[in-house]
Motif scaffolding. Structure first.
Motif, PDB file in Angstrom:
ATOM      1  N   CYS A  12      52.782  12.386  33.366  1.00 19.71           N
ATOM      2  CA  CYS A  12      51.879  13.429  33.307  1.00 19.71           C
ATOM      3  C   CYS A  12      52.535  14.485  34.272  1.00 19.71           C
ATOM      4  N   CYS A  44      47.853   7.543  37.993  1.00 26.83           N
ATOM      5  CA  CYS A  44      47.963   7.174  36.912  1.00 26.83           C
ATOM      6  C   CYS A  44      46.565   6.708  36.053  1.00 26.83           C
ATOM      7  N   LEU A  45      46.093   7.182  34.921  1.00 23.42           N
ATOM      8  CA  LEU A  45      44.916   6.843  34.386  1.00 23.42           C
ATOM      9  C   LEU A  45      45.170   5.741  33.201  1.00 23.42           C
TER      10      LEU A  45
HETATM   11  S1  FES Z   1      51.191   8.755  34.268  1.00 18.40           S
HETATM   12 FE1  FES Z   1      49.393   9.807  33.508  1.00 18.40          FE
HETATM   13  S2  FES Z   1      48.227   8.542  32.463  1.00 18.40           S
HETATM   14 FE2  FES Z   1      49.948   7.450  33.446  1.00 18.40          FE
END
Ligand code: FES
Length: 86
Positions: A12, A44-45
């Motif tokens: 992201c 991280c989602l």
């Molecule tokens: S890096 Fe953003 S959802 Fe995994």
């Protein structure tokens, strides 16, 4: 209070997470939603292929391109807040 979490994990981040955070914070300020919306970073989602991932109220996760920040704000944040005020 609406909590908007923007993923700042590596995928992201490389797709403009910081630009998106900055745009969303500006929009919140511009529309005087400072007391109603919190924009914050998140790890991280789990939806890395759909970066930039944004989660609202620890529920729905959206895929948002930084250049679509205003559209996302209008459709997914502002409209919901206005509905809550009715
Ligand atoms: S890096 Fe953003 S959802 Fe995994």
């Amino acid at each position: 209070m609406v909590i908007v979490e923007v993923c700042i994990g590596s995928d992201c981040h490389s797709k403009g997470a910081y630009e998106l955070v900055s745009s969303l914070k500006s929009l919140v300020k511009k529309h005087n939603f400072d007391d109603e919306v919190v924009i914050k970073g998140a790890f991280c989602l789990g939806h890395c292929t759909k970066a930039v991932s944004v989660r609202i109220d620890r529920d729905q996760i959206y895929s948002v391109q930084p250049e679509k920040a205003e559209e996302f704000f209008e459709e997914c944040i502002k409209k919901n807040l206005e509905l809550c005020r009715i």
